[in-house]
Design a protein around this motif. Sequence first.
Motif, PDB file in Angstrom:
ATOM      1  N   GLN A 234      -9.753 -30.817  57.495  1.00 52.57           N
ATOM      2  CA  GLN A 234     -10.868 -31.044  56.580  1.00 52.57           C
ATOM      3  C   GLN A 234     -12.106 -31.471  57.358  1.00 52.57           C
ATOM      4  O   GLN A 234     -12.049 -32.306  58.237  1.00 52.57           O
ATOM      5  N   SER A 235     -13.227 -30.860  57.005  1.00 56.08           N
ATOM      6  CA  SER A 235     -14.486 -31.187  57.672  1.00 56.08           C
ATOM      7  C   SER A 235     -14.909 -32.598  57.325  1.00 56.08           C
ATOM      8  O   SER A 235     -14.706 -33.069  56.217  1.00 56.08           O
ATOM      9  N   SER A 236     -15.519 -33.294  58.282  1.00 57.09           N
ATOM     10  CA  SER A 236     -16.020 -34.640  58.035  1.00 57.09           C
ATOM     11  C   SER A 236     -17.420 -34.617  57.452  1.00 57.09           C
ATOM     12  O   SER A 236     -17.963 -35.656  57.107  1.00 57.09           O
ATOM     13  N   VAL A 237     -18.012 -33.413  57.344  1.00 58.86           N
ATOM     14  CA  VAL A 237     -19.368 -33.296  56.801  1.00 58.86           C
ATOM     15  C   VAL A 237     -19.296 -33.135  55.301  1.00 58.86           C
ATOM     16  O   VAL A 237     -18.646 -32.225  54.796  1.00 58.86           O
ATOM     17  N   LYS A 238     -19.945 -34.021  54.576  1.00 62.37           N
ATOM     18  CA  LYS A 238     -19.940 -33.967  53.126  1.00 62.37           C
ATOM     19  C   LYS A 238     -20.880 -32.876  52.641  1.00 62.37           C
ATOM     20  O   LYS A 238     -21.941 -32.665  53.212  1.00 62.37           O
ATOM     21  N   PRO A 239     -20.505 -32.140  51.551  1.00 57.26           N
ATOM     22  CA  PRO A 239     -21.408 -31.144  51.004  1.00 57.26           C
ATOM     23  C   PRO A 239     -22.665 -31.818  50.461  1.00 57.26           C
ATOM     24  O   PRO A 239     -22.638 -32.950  50.002  1.00 57.26           O
ATOM     25  N   THR A 240     -23.778 -31.142  50.529  1.00 60.22           N
ATOM     26  CA  THR A 240     -25.020 -31.644  49.971  1.00 60.22           C
ATOM     27  C   THR A 240     -25.549 -30.670  48.951  1.00 60.22           C
ATOM     28  O   THR A 240     -25.232 -29.481  48.983  1.00 60.22           O
ATOM     29  N   PRO A 241     -26.373 -31.124  47.979  1.00 63.90           N
ATOM     30  CA  PRO A 241     -26.888 -30.235  46.958  1.00 63.90           C
ATOM     31  C   PRO A 241     -27.669 -29.094  47.580  1.00 63.90           C
ATOM     32  O   PRO A 241     -28.431 -29.278  48.518  1.00 63.90           O
ATOM     33  N   SER A 242     -27.475 -27.912  47.057  1.00 63.03           N
ATOM     34  CA  SER A 242     -28.162 -26.747  47.591  1.00 63.03           C
ATOM     35  C   SER A 242     -28.288 -25.685  46.528  1.00 63.03           C
ATOM     36  O   SER A 242     -27.395 -25.491  45.721  1.00 63.03           O
ATOM     37  N   ALA A 243     -29.409 -24.988  46.547  1.00 58.37           N
ATOM     38  CA  ALA A 243     -29.603 -23.857  45.646  1.00 58.37           C
ATOM     39  C   ALA A 243     -29.166 -22.576  46.324  1.00 58.37           C
ATOM     40  O   ALA A 243     -29.288 -21.494  45.772  1.00 58.37           O
ATOM     41  N   SER A 244     -28.668 -22.698  47.521  1.00 59.27           N
ATOM     42  CA  SER A 244     -28.255 -21.527  48.284  1.00 59.27           C
ATOM     43  C   SER A 244     -27.096 -20.829  47.607  1.00 59.27           C
ATOM     44  O   SER A 244     -26.273 -21.435  46.932  1.00 59.27           O
ATOM     45  N   ARG A 245     -26.989 -19.544  47.800  1.00 56.04           N
ATOM     46  CA  ARG A 245     -25.890 -18.776  47.243  1.00 56.04           C
ATOM     47  C   ARG A 245     -24.720 -18.698  48.202  1.00 56.04           C
ATOM     48  O   ARG A 245     -23.751 -18.003  47.919  1.00 56.04           O
ATOM     49  N   THR A 246     -24.798 -19.370  49.320  1.00 53.48           N
ATOM     50  CA  THR A 246     -23.648 -19.394  50.196  1.00 53.48           C
ATOM     51  C   THR A 246     -22.554 -20.209  49.543  1.00 53.48           C
ATOM     52  O   THR A 246     -22.811 -21.189  48.864  1.00 53.48           O
ATOM     53  N   ALA A 247     -21.311 -19.788  49.724  1.00 49.97           N
ATOM     54  CA  ALA A 247     -20.194 -20.472  49.080  1.00 49.97           C
ATOM     55  C   ALA A 247     -20.072 -21.883  49.612  1.00 49.97           C
ATOM     56  O   ALA A 247     -20.121 -22.115  50.808  1.00 49.97           O
ATOM     57  N   SER A 248     -19.878 -22.836  48.698  1.00 49.32           N
ATOM     58  CA  SER A 248     -19.749 -24.230  49.114  1.00 49.32           C
ATOM     59  C   SER A 248     -18.303 -24.665  49.174  1.00 49.32           C
ATOM     60  O   SER A 248     -18.012 -25.801  49.512  1.00 49.32           O
TER      61      SER A 248
ATOM     62  N   LEU B 290     -22.239 -24.316  42.194  1.00 48.55           N
ATOM     63  CA  LEU B 290     -22.473 -23.583  40.951  1.00 48.55           C
ATOM     64  C   LEU B 290     -21.580 -24.107  39.842  1.00 48.55           C
ATOM     65  O   LEU B 290     -22.013 -24.254  38.689  1.00 48.55           O
ATOM     66  N   ALA B 291     -20.321 -24.421  40.165  1.00 44.27           N
ATOM     67  CA  ALA B 291     -19.389 -24.936  39.162  1.00 44.27           C
ATOM     68  C   ALA B 291     -19.871 -26.261  38.590  1.00 44.27           C
ATOM     69  O   ALA B 291     -19.793 -26.501  37.379  1.00 44.27           O
ATOM     70  N   VAL B 292     -20.381 -27.136  39.454  1.00 46.11           N
ATOM     71  CA  VAL B 292     -20.889 -28.428  38.994  1.00 46.11           C
ATOM     72  C   VAL B 292     -22.140 -28.233  38.132  1.00 46.11           C
ATOM     73  O   VAL B 292     -22.294 -28.861  37.073  1.00 46.11           O
ATOM     74  N   GLU B 293     -23.033 -27.368  38.579  1.00 51.48           N
ATOM     75  CA  GLU B 293     -24.269 -27.109  37.830  1.00 51.48           C
ATOM     76  C   GLU B 293     -23.953 -26.571  36.432  1.00 51.48           C
ATOM     77  O   GLU B 293     -24.527 -27.036  35.432  1.00 51.48           O
ATOM     78  N   ALA B 294     -23.048 -25.614  36.350  1.00 49.40           N
ATOM     79  CA  ALA B 294     -22.702 -25.031  35.058  1.00 49.40           C
ATOM     80  C   ALA B 294     -22.050 -26.057  34.135  1.00 49.40           C
ATOM     81  O   ALA B 294     -22.333 -26.107  32.936  1.00 49.40           O
TER      82      ALA B 294
ATOM     83  N   PHE C  15     -29.372 -20.263  36.978  1.00 51.93           N
ATOM     84  CA  PHE C  15     -28.236 -19.484  37.469  1.00 51.93           C
ATOM     85  C   PHE C  15     -27.873 -18.348  36.502  1.00 51.93           C
ATOM     86  O   PHE C  15     -26.726 -17.897  36.482  1.00 51.93           O
ATOM     87  N   ALA C  16     -28.840 -17.879  35.738  1.00 54.49           N
ATOM     88  CA  ALA C  16     -28.591 -16.853  34.724  1.00 54.49           C
ATOM     89  C   ALA C  16     -28.049 -15.558  35.302  1.00 54.49           C
ATOM     90  O   ALA C  16     -27.338 -14.811  34.611  1.00 54.49           O
ATOM     91  N   ASP C  17     -28.381 -15.277  36.559  1.00 54.08           N
ATOM     92  CA  ASP C  17     -27.918 -14.025  37.157  1.00 54.08           C
ATOM     93  C   ASP C  17     -26.622 -14.192  37.937  1.00 54.08           C
ATOM     94  O   ASP C  17     -26.159 -13.249  38.585  1.00 54.08           O
TER      95      ASP C  17
END
Length: 220
Positions: free
Chosen positions: A40-54, A146-150, A132-134
């Motif tokens: 497991q990575s030690s880097v915590k995810p941060t909020p992002s509008a990027s479409r790269t998979a988190s 995206l899951a959290v946002e929705a 995230f309509a599209d």
Amino acid sequence: MAERRRRGLGWWLVLPVLALALWAWARGGDGPDTKSAAPQSSVKPTPSASRTASADKHTAYDPADYAPQVRTYAKKAGVSAQLLMAILYNESYKPHDPDFERSWQRYKTDSAFGIANMHRAAFDDTKRGRDFADRRWDELPDDRTLAVEAAAWHLHDLAKQLPAHWTGARTKDELLAMGYNAGGGNMLAFARGVRPGSQAQSYLDTLHNNWDKAGTAVRD
């Protein structure tokens, strides 16, 4: 789970062999093997509008790792960050591995996707007119942001359905949680004083059990 929680714990207890076999098949026959999992990575995810998979498919999932996203999108949607985090804890009962989720969906076509366990209809209704309509429902397993946002905006939409006053001692957050699990129609019935069934009550009890740690997780 948004709309209806039709995939309760019973499925995972009754059909574990089938689920694991499907998971192994999706991974090319490797099968689940904890020794071969990436650390497991030690880097915590941060909020992002990027479409790269988190989502990292091979790491253990802890909802608290997504506290930054929870705080960000709960604030945007005008809902409780503690409630949103508690729901993520409630929905963490199954493996949130993209391959596993897609394998399970091939067997149970009405299953939910993503760390917030959203059904297709709930996601498609929620995304209308939003940033995230599209995006597509089948992107949820790969994009946890995206899951959290929705989920945050789905709670927002449920809150708008609540009447100004309701019968009984249920709090707004309790009603929203039961609405997330059982659907808006049932939420309104509970607001009118209808007694929750065993499934909705179990979801609420689990929410209460997760409430304090959810609050700790989202505290700045």
